[in-house]
Design a protein around this motif. Structure first.
Motif, PDB file in Angstrom:
ATOM      1  N   GLY A 298      27.317  39.740   8.297  1.00  0.00           N
ATOM      2  CA  GLY A 298      27.705  41.104   8.630  1.00  0.00           C
ATOM      3  C   GLY A 298      28.694  41.145   9.788  1.00  0.00           C
ATOM      4  O   GLY A 298      28.978  40.129  10.425  1.00  0.00           O
ATOM      5  N   PRO A 299      29.222  42.346  10.090  1.00  0.00           N
ATOM      6  CA  PRO A 299      30.230  42.469  11.133  1.00  0.00           C
ATOM      7  C   PRO A 299      29.632  42.447  12.540  1.00  0.00           C
ATOM      8  O   PRO A 299      28.505  42.878  12.761  1.00  0.00           O
ATOM      9  N   VAL A 300      30.403  41.932  13.486  1.00  0.00           N
ATOM     10  CA  VAL A 300      30.043  41.898  14.904  1.00  0.00           C
ATOM     11  C   VAL A 300      31.262  42.360  15.689  1.00  0.00           C
ATOM     12  O   VAL A 300      32.398  41.996  15.350  1.00  0.00           O
ATOM     13  N   PHE A 301      31.027  43.154  16.727  1.00  0.00           N
ATOM     14  CA  PHE A 301      32.124  43.558  17.600  1.00  0.00           C
ATOM     15  C   PHE A 301      32.078  42.706  18.856  1.00  0.00           C
ATOM     16  O   PHE A 301      31.032  42.604  19.509  1.00  0.00           O
ATOM     17  N   VAL A 302      33.193  42.095  19.207  1.00  0.00           N
ATOM     18  CA  VAL A 302      33.261  41.200  20.360  1.00  0.00           C
ATOM     19  C   VAL A 302      34.292  41.718  21.353  1.00  0.00           C
ATOM     20  O   VAL A 302      35.416  42.059  20.973  1.00  0.00           O
ATOM     21  N   LYS A 303      33.884  41.788  22.619  1.00  0.00           N
ATOM     22  CA  LYS A 303      34.826  42.146  23.678  1.00  0.00           C
ATOM     23  C   LYS A 303      34.698  41.115  24.785  1.00  0.00           C
ATOM     24  O   LYS A 303      33.637  40.513  24.968  1.00  0.00           O
ATOM     25  N   GLY A 304      35.774  40.912  25.526  1.00  0.00           N
ATOM     26  CA  GLY A 304      35.681  39.913  26.568  1.00  0.00           C
ATOM     27  C   GLY A 304      36.896  39.822  27.454  1.00  0.00           C
ATOM     28  O   GLY A 304      37.893  40.520  27.269  1.00  0.00           O
ATOM     29  N   MET A 305      36.790  38.925  28.443  1.00  0.00           N
ATOM     30  CA  MET A 305      37.846  38.672  29.421  1.00  0.00           C
ATOM     31  C   MET A 305      37.888  37.194  29.761  1.00  0.00           C
ATOM     32  O   MET A 305      36.884  36.488  29.608  1.00  0.00           O
ATOM     33  N   ARG A 306      39.027  36.775  30.258  1.00  0.00           N
ATOM     34  CA  ARG A 306      39.125  35.424  30.784  1.00  0.00           C
ATOM     35  C   ARG A 306      38.280  35.335  32.056  1.00  0.00           C
ATOM     36  O   ARG A 306      38.202  36.286  32.832  1.00  0.00           O
ATOM     37  N   GLN A 307      37.665  34.194  32.265  1.00  0.00           N
ATOM     38  CA  GLN A 307      36.763  34.031  33.405  1.00  0.00           C
ATOM     39  C   GLN A 307      37.485  34.005  34.743  1.00  0.00           C
ATOM     40  O   GLN A 307      36.853  34.185  35.792  1.00  0.00           O
ATOM     41  N   ASP A 308      38.797  33.813  34.733  1.00  0.00           N
ATOM     42  CA  ASP A 308      39.534  33.763  35.989  1.00  0.00           C
ATOM     43  C   ASP A 308      40.074  35.124  36.430  1.00  0.00           C
ATOM     44  O   ASP A 308      40.765  35.235  37.435  1.00  0.00           O
ATOM     45  N   ARG A 309      39.725  36.181  35.711  1.00  0.00           N
ATOM     46  CA  ARG A 309      40.180  37.522  36.092  1.00  0.00           C
ATOM     47  C   ARG A 309      39.305  38.084  37.209  1.00  0.00           C
ATOM     48  O   ARG A 309      38.095  37.868  37.246  1.00  0.00           O
TER      49      ARG A 309
END
Length: 279
Positions: free
Chosen positions: A59-70
Motif C-alpha cells: 500500500g501507499p506510504v507518505f514520506v517527508k524528510g530533511m538532510r541531517q545537516d540542516r
C-alpha cells in the motif's frame, strides 16, 4: 540500489525528489516498506526537503524528510513527538529512520485534496469542524514553542504576549495545503511548528489565510467565530495577535519575498487595520 523514477512534481526551491536520496537512505526506507513500485513527489508544501508518496506492495506510504545537516532538522523530531497526540486528526506516523545523511518519517497515506478557502467554497464548514476539534486537543507534556514567546516578540511590549498563553496544542500553519479533505475525512498534516497556546490561535491564523483567499476581514472573522474557541479570546488579545501576524509576515517578506508572502503580508495588514490597530 535500484532507483525508482519519481513521477511527481519537479523540484521547487529547496524541495528534492525521491531520486535525489542517497542509496543508503533509499535502502533504509525500502527495508521498512518493502519493494517500492512508484514514487510521486507532492506539489505543495515548503517545510520539508522531500515529501513523496511511495506506492509499495503493501500500500501507499507518505514520506517527508530533511538532510541531517540542516539547521532545522529538529522539526522532524517535533513532528514525530507530536504525532501520537494528533491522531486521528492527523495521519498516523509509521516509522522514522536516519540513514545516508537523511532524516525521514513515514506516515499513513491519506487520499485528499487541499481545502479551498475562497468565499464561495463548500469546504469552509469542514475547516470550521476541523479547527473546532483541534482547539480541544490539550497540549502534551512536550518541549514545544510557547505562543506567548513565539508571537510576543513581535509586540511593542513582549509581556503582552501573555494573552496568547493556553494549554491547547496549536498547529499554527493554516496554509490550505496542510488540510486535506477526501472520502475518508479531513486531516491536518505538517506539524513541525506545533505550539502550546490559547485554543483560539489557529482560528486567528486562519483569518489571514481567508483574507488571502479573497474574504474581507469582516467575513473572515465571521468564519473564525464559528470555531467556539474564538469566543474565549478577548478583544485585546485578538488586536495584539493581528499586530503580531502583520509583523510576522513582514519579517517573512523581508527574508523570502515572493508573490505568496507579499500577498499574505497584505492580508495580515488588512486584518490589523480592520481591528483598528496599525503594525
Amino acid at each position: 540500489m535500484h532507483k525508482v523514477q519519481d513521477v511527481g512534481a519537479p523540484r521547487m526551491g529547496r524541495r528534492h525528489i525521491w531520486d535525489d536520496l542517497t542509496s543508503e537512505a533509499m535502502a533504509a526506507v525500502t527495508e521498512l516498506t518493502g519493494p517500492i513500485l512508484r514514487a510521486a513527489s507532492a506539489p505543495d508544501g515548503y517545510t520539508s526537503q522531500i515529501a513523496v508518496r511511495l506506492d509499495t506492495e503493501s500500500g501507499p506510504v507518505f514520506v517527508k524528510g530533511m538532510r541531517q545537516d540542516r539547521d532545522d532538522v529538529w522539526t522532524q523530531q517535533r513532528e514525530a513527538a507530536v504525532n501520537p497526540y494528533v491522531v486521528p486528526l492527523g495521519p498516523r506516523m509509521l516509522w522514522q529512520v536516519t540513514a545516508g545523511g537523511w532524516d525521514l518519517i513515514g506516515f499513513e497515506h491519506v487520499d485528499g485534496r487541499a481545502v479551498d478557502h475562497s468565499p464561495a467554497s463548500p469546504d469552509l464548514p469542514l475547516v470550521v469542524e476541523t479547527l473546532t476539534a483541534l482547539s480541544r486537543i490539550r497540549c502534551p507534556a512536550l518541549t514545544l514553542k510557547e505562543a506567548s514567546r513565539r508571537w510576543g516578540k513581535y509586540l511593542d511590549d513582549r509581556a503582552d504576549g501573555a494573552l496568547f498563553k493556553g494549554s491547547a496544542l496549536v498547529h499554527s500553519d493554516m496554509n490550505p495545503s496542510n488540510m486535506l479533505t477526501g472520502e475518508t475525512g479531513t486531516y491536518l498534516v505538517d506539524w513541525p511548528m506545533a505550539t502550546r497556546g490559547a485554543p483560539w490561535i489557529d482560528a486567528a491564523c486562519w483569518v489571514v489565510w481567508l483574507i488571502f483567499a479573497g474574504h474581507t476581514p469582516h467575513t473572515a472573522e465571521q468564519w473564525a467565530a464559528k470555531v467556539p474557541a474564538w469566543a474565549t479570546a478577548c478583544a485585546d488579545a485578538l488586536d495584539l495577535f493581528a499586530v503580531a501576524q502583520a509583523r510576522y509576515w513582514q519579517e517573512t517578506v523581508d527574508a523570502h519575498a515572493n508573490k505568496v508572502t507579499l500577498k499574505l503580508r497584505e492580508a495580515a495588514s488588512r486584518w490589523a487595520i480592520h481591528r483598528h490597530v496599525f503594525p
